[in-house]
Design a protein around this motif. Sequence first.
Motif, PDB file in Angstrom:
ATOM      1  N   SER A 219       0.300  -1.463  10.319  1.00  0.00           N
ATOM      2  CA  SER A 219      -0.517  -1.931   9.204  1.00  0.00           C
ATOM      3  C   SER A 219      -1.750  -2.660   9.744  1.00  0.00           C
ATOM      4  O   SER A 219      -1.639  -3.518  10.627  1.00  0.00           O
ATOM      5  CB  SER A 219       0.294  -2.886   8.321  1.00  0.00           C
ATOM      6  OG  SER A 219      -0.556  -3.578   7.415  1.00  0.00           O
ATOM      7  N   ILE A 220      -2.908  -2.299   9.206  1.00  0.00           N
ATOM      8  CA  ILE A 220      -4.155  -3.004   9.529  1.00  0.00           C
ATOM      9  C   ILE A 220      -4.852  -3.314   8.215  1.00  0.00           C
ATOM     10  O   ILE A 220      -5.234  -2.400   7.481  1.00  0.00           O
ATOM     11  CB  ILE A 220      -5.085  -2.180  10.427  1.00  0.00           C
ATOM     12  CG1 ILE A 220      -4.361  -1.688  11.673  1.00  0.00           C
ATOM     13  CG2 ILE A 220      -6.306  -3.016  10.831  1.00  0.00           C
ATOM     14  CD1 ILE A 220      -5.196  -0.773  12.553  1.00  0.00           C
ATOM     15  N   THR A 221      -4.986  -4.581   7.899  1.00  0.00           N
ATOM     16  CA  THR A 221      -5.696  -4.984   6.688  1.00  0.00           C
ATOM     17  C   THR A 221      -7.033  -5.619   7.056  1.00  0.00           C
ATOM     18  O   THR A 221      -7.256  -6.031   8.194  1.00  0.00           O
ATOM     19  CB  THR A 221      -4.851  -5.966   5.856  1.00  0.00           C
ATOM     20  OG1 THR A 221      -4.447  -7.071   6.676  1.00  0.00           O
ATOM     21  CG2 THR A 221      -3.615  -5.296   5.307  1.00  0.00           C
ATOM     22  N   GLY A 222      -7.912  -5.661   6.065  1.00  0.00           N
ATOM     23  CA  GLY A 222      -9.267  -6.155   6.291  1.00  0.00           C
ATOM     24  C   GLY A 222     -10.256  -5.041   6.553  1.00  0.00           C
ATOM     25  O   GLY A 222     -11.407  -5.290   6.925  1.00  0.00           O
ATOM     26  N   THR A 223      -9.837  -3.790   6.318  1.00  0.00           N
ATOM     27  CA  THR A 223     -10.711  -2.669   6.646  1.00  0.00           C
ATOM     28  C   THR A 223     -11.943  -2.588   5.745  1.00  0.00           C
ATOM     29  O   THR A 223     -12.896  -1.881   6.072  1.00  0.00           O
ATOM     30  CB  THR A 223      -9.946  -1.336   6.556  1.00  0.00           C
ATOM     31  OG1 THR A 223      -9.470  -1.143   5.221  1.00  0.00           O
ATOM     32  CG2 THR A 223      -8.759  -1.343   7.507  1.00  0.00           C
ATOM     33  N   HIS A 239      -1.961   7.451  18.301  1.00  0.00           N
ATOM     34  CA  HIS A 239      -0.498   7.359  18.285  1.00  0.00           C
ATOM     35  C   HIS A 239       0.109   6.879  16.974  1.00  0.00           C
ATOM     36  O   HIS A 239       1.279   7.151  16.706  1.00  0.00           O
ATOM     37  CB  HIS A 239      -0.027   6.407  19.387  1.00  0.00           C
ATOM     38  CG  HIS A 239      -0.474   6.783  20.755  1.00  0.00           C
ATOM     39  ND1 HIS A 239       0.006   7.888  21.427  1.00  0.00           N
ATOM     40  CD2 HIS A 239      -1.378   6.193  21.585  1.00  0.00           C
ATOM     41  CE1 HIS A 239      -0.573   7.964  22.608  1.00  0.00           C
ATOM     42  NE2 HIS A 239      -1.417   6.957  22.734  1.00  0.00           N
ATOM     43  N   PHE A 240      -0.642   6.161  16.170  1.00  0.00           N
ATOM     44  CA  PHE A 240      -0.038   5.417  15.071  1.00  0.00           C
ATOM     45  C   PHE A 240      -0.140   6.123  13.726  1.00  0.00           C
ATOM     46  O   PHE A 240      -1.091   6.878  13.469  1.00  0.00           O
ATOM     47  CB  PHE A 240      -0.696   4.034  14.943  1.00  0.00           C
ATOM     48  CG  PHE A 240      -0.562   3.192  16.172  1.00  0.00           C
ATOM     49  CD1 PHE A 240       0.637   2.580  16.483  1.00  0.00           C
ATOM     50  CD2 PHE A 240      -1.640   3.019  17.027  1.00  0.00           C
ATOM     51  CE1 PHE A 240       0.764   1.807  17.623  1.00  0.00           C
ATOM     52  CE2 PHE A 240      -1.531   2.253  18.173  1.00  0.00           C
ATOM     53  CZ  PHE A 240      -0.320   1.646  18.475  1.00  0.00           C
ATOM     54  N   LYS A 241       0.835   5.843  12.898  1.00  0.00           N
ATOM     55  CA  LYS A 241       0.751   6.171  11.473  1.00  0.00           C
ATOM     56  C   LYS A 241       0.140   4.935  10.810  1.00  0.00           C
ATOM     57  O   LYS A 241       0.814   3.937  10.599  1.00  0.00           O
ATOM     58  CB  LYS A 241       2.141   6.462  10.908  1.00  0.00           C
ATOM     59  CG  LYS A 241       2.171   6.714   9.417  1.00  0.00           C
ATOM     60  CD  LYS A 241       3.615   6.896   8.949  1.00  0.00           C
ATOM     61  CE  LYS A 241       3.689   7.044   7.441  1.00  0.00           C
ATOM     62  NZ  LYS A 241       5.100   7.153   6.977  1.00  0.00           N
ATOM     63  N   LEU A 242      -1.147   4.990  10.529  1.00  0.00           N
ATOM     64  CA  LEU A 242      -1.864   3.813  10.046  1.00  0.00           C
ATOM     65  C   LEU A 242      -1.666   3.612   8.548  1.00  0.00           C
ATOM     66  O   LEU A 242      -1.752   4.553   7.764  1.00  0.00           O
ATOM     67  CB  LEU A 242      -3.357   3.939  10.342  1.00  0.00           C
ATOM     68  CG  LEU A 242      -3.768   3.984  11.820  1.00  0.00           C
ATOM     69  CD1 LEU A 242      -5.279   4.125  11.934  1.00  0.00           C
ATOM     70  CD2 LEU A 242      -3.285   2.748  12.567  1.00  0.00           C
ATOM     71  N   VAL A 243      -1.401   2.369   8.174  1.00  0.00           N
ATOM     72  CA  VAL A 243      -1.405   1.950   6.775  1.00  0.00           C
ATOM     73  C   VAL A 243      -2.535   0.941   6.654  1.00  0.00           C
ATOM     74  O   VAL A 243      -2.423  -0.188   7.133  1.00  0.00           O
ATOM     75  CB  VAL A 243      -0.065   1.332   6.354  1.00  0.00           C
ATOM     76  CG1 VAL A 243      -0.135   0.834   4.917  1.00  0.00           C
ATOM     77  CG2 VAL A 243       1.068   2.340   6.511  1.00  0.00           C
ATOM     78  N   LEU A 244      -3.642   1.364   6.056  1.00  0.00           N
ATOM     79  CA  LEU A 244      -4.860   0.560   6.020  1.00  0.00           C
ATOM     80  C   LEU A 244      -5.028  -0.122   4.667  1.00  0.00           C
ATOM     81  O   LEU A 244      -4.800   0.491   3.625  1.00  0.00           O
ATOM     82  CB  LEU A 244      -6.080   1.435   6.319  1.00  0.00           C
ATOM     83  CG  LEU A 244      -6.042   2.226   7.628  1.00  0.00           C
ATOM     84  CD1 LEU A 244      -7.321   3.046   7.794  1.00  0.00           C
ATOM     85  CD2 LEU A 244      -5.850   1.291   8.822  1.00  0.00           C
ATOM     86  N   GLY A 245      -5.406  -1.387   4.704  1.00  0.00           N
ATOM     87  CA  GLY A 245      -5.670  -2.142   3.485  1.00  0.00           C
ATOM     88  C   GLY A 245      -7.039  -2.780   3.547  1.00  0.00           C
ATOM     89  O   GLY A 245      -7.440  -3.309   4.590  1.00  0.00           O
ATOM     90  N   GLU A 246      -7.752  -2.754   2.459  1.00  0.00           N
ATOM     91  CA  GLU A 246      -9.142  -3.211   2.470  1.00  0.00           C
ATOM     92  C   GLU A 246      -9.305  -4.723   2.427  1.00  0.00           C
ATOM     93  O   GLU A 246     -10.244  -5.273   3.005  1.00  0.00           O
ATOM     94  CB  GLU A 246      -9.903  -2.604   1.278  1.00  0.00           C
ATOM     95  CG  GLU A 246     -10.138  -1.118   1.386  1.00  0.00           C
ATOM     96  CD  GLU A 246     -11.125  -0.627   0.339  1.00  0.00           C
ATOM     97  OE1 GLU A 246     -11.619  -1.460  -0.455  1.00  0.00           O
ATOM     98  OE2 GLU A 246     -11.411   0.576   0.329  1.00  0.00           O
ATOM     99  N   SER A 247      -8.430  -5.431   1.763  1.00  0.00           N
ATOM    100  CA  SER A 247      -8.654  -6.841   1.469  1.00  0.00           C
ATOM    101  C   SER A 247      -8.748  -7.710   2.721  1.00  0.00           C
ATOM    102  O   SER A 247      -7.953  -7.574   3.658  1.00  0.00           O
ATOM    103  CB  SER A 247      -7.533  -7.379   0.579  1.00  0.00           C
ATOM    104  OG  SER A 247      -7.739  -8.753   0.300  1.00  0.00           O
ATOM    105  N   GLY A 248      -9.716  -8.607   2.716  1.00  0.00           N
ATOM    106  CA  GLY A 248      -9.849  -9.586   3.801  1.00  0.00           C
ATOM    107  C   GLY A 248      -8.996 -10.815   3.595  1.00  0.00           C
ATOM    108  O   GLY A 248      -8.915 -11.675   4.476  1.00  0.00           O
ATOM    109  N   MET A 249      -8.347 -10.908   2.434  1.00  0.00           N
ATOM    110  CA  MET A 249      -7.482 -12.043   2.120  1.00  0.00           C
ATOM    111  C   MET A 249      -6.037 -11.670   2.410  1.00  0.00           C
ATOM    112  O   MET A 249      -5.603 -10.549   2.144  1.00  0.00           O
ATOM    113  CB  MET A 249      -7.615 -12.412   0.646  1.00  0.00           C
ATOM    114  CG  MET A 249      -9.001 -12.847   0.225  1.00  0.00           C
ATOM    115  SD  MET A 249      -9.419 -14.510   0.798  1.00  0.00           S
ATOM    116  CE  MET A 249      -8.387 -15.490  -0.294  1.00  0.00           C
TER     117      MET A 249
END
Length: 408
Positions: A219-223, A239-249
């Motif tokens: 998981s990477i948030t802040g995108t 390598h990763f199955k990315l789960v991206l989230g936009e929020s910076g909070m």
Amino acid sequence: MTRIITMLLLIFTFSVSCKKEVPKKISLQEDISFLANDSLLGRETGTPQELMAASYIQQRMENIGLLPKGNAGTYFQTFTFKPKTDPHSEAQFVSGDGTITGTNVIGYIDNNTDKTVIIGAHYDHLGMGGEGSLYAEGEAIHNGADDNASGVGIMLQLAQRLQDTLTGSNYLFIGFSGEEMGLLGSNYFCKNPTIDFDSANYMINMDMVGRLREDKTLSITGTGTAPVWNQVLNSTNAHFKLVLGESGMGPSDHTSFYLQDIPALHFFTGQHEDYHKPSDDSEKLNYEGMKMIEDYIVDVIAELDDAAKLSFRTTKNESEEVPRFKVGLGVMPDYLFDGKGMRIDGVTEDRPAAVAGLQKGDIVIQLGDSTVVDMMSYMRALSAFEEGGTAKVVVDRDGKQVEAKVTF
């Protein structure tokens, strides 16, 4: 490994008393095992054991060759605060009776450029338990190997790798104190920065990055905090199955930087049944997975090394949209699940879900009259119930629909 930790503790104690250096080359596993050792009693903010952890991080930074970037030519930035009595209030950074002193640990690589990359991870944890602990059997050492010795370990390895390489930016490394009490160390730093914040390009935060799963979900948030993030993260991913989230909070230290208009990313490998319990120990971590995350972050930094300074962008605050509810099922959601429904990652004994026979791995697809397609729809459905009420719950269990009745 026990022998290695004993040796590190002896070396560390000797170095503190005699001003000798700990070895420069220390592995990721050795760093984490030291920080998550029982001798540090869970690294609670303001305790002598947290200060021991701070001193260890300081020595590691010094031996790597980082410059001190705390206060008065040291690696330490101390802050004194009065603990919050109201969970909705802000911490008071004051001195006097009833206050606690936290210590940020800060090192710097000066490449004489006009942009600085900030890399951080909190090193404090819950001590012997208390507020925030999910352990119901009294006091016990909460070692916090995943939360967050894992993030500090990767941060120190990144410092070692970025010294004298990728010279397009300066690098500021921060071990934050007081995160478990409300992002206090990062909050204080952002209000009292030890660098010119005009040079800050972006911030990378690592919190609970030690339990990469077999499917390599990261998981990477802040995108959404910079227009370039999605392209960079996807193009460097092998390598990763990315789960991206936009929020910076979010509930970690990247939020403090986002609120200062600095693009910020938060890396996270997911919650688990040992979260905020004494069982979060170093032998349960996925060290190969952490090395992969370390390599990936280096690739992201390298991709941006010669690029212009990032443009900051505000994001939607997803926490403001979360429905308020008075009851709970007593489950730990799988926040990395990207299928339809809400996957259960853990069940608390004697709570409604356990009594109803729900199990880890069940995917909630209906609660009451509401269809559950994701985390937000699950919380909306839950918000309709009061304590003492009952509801039908339907779960997908290994491809079969199972119906149960829960009483809140």
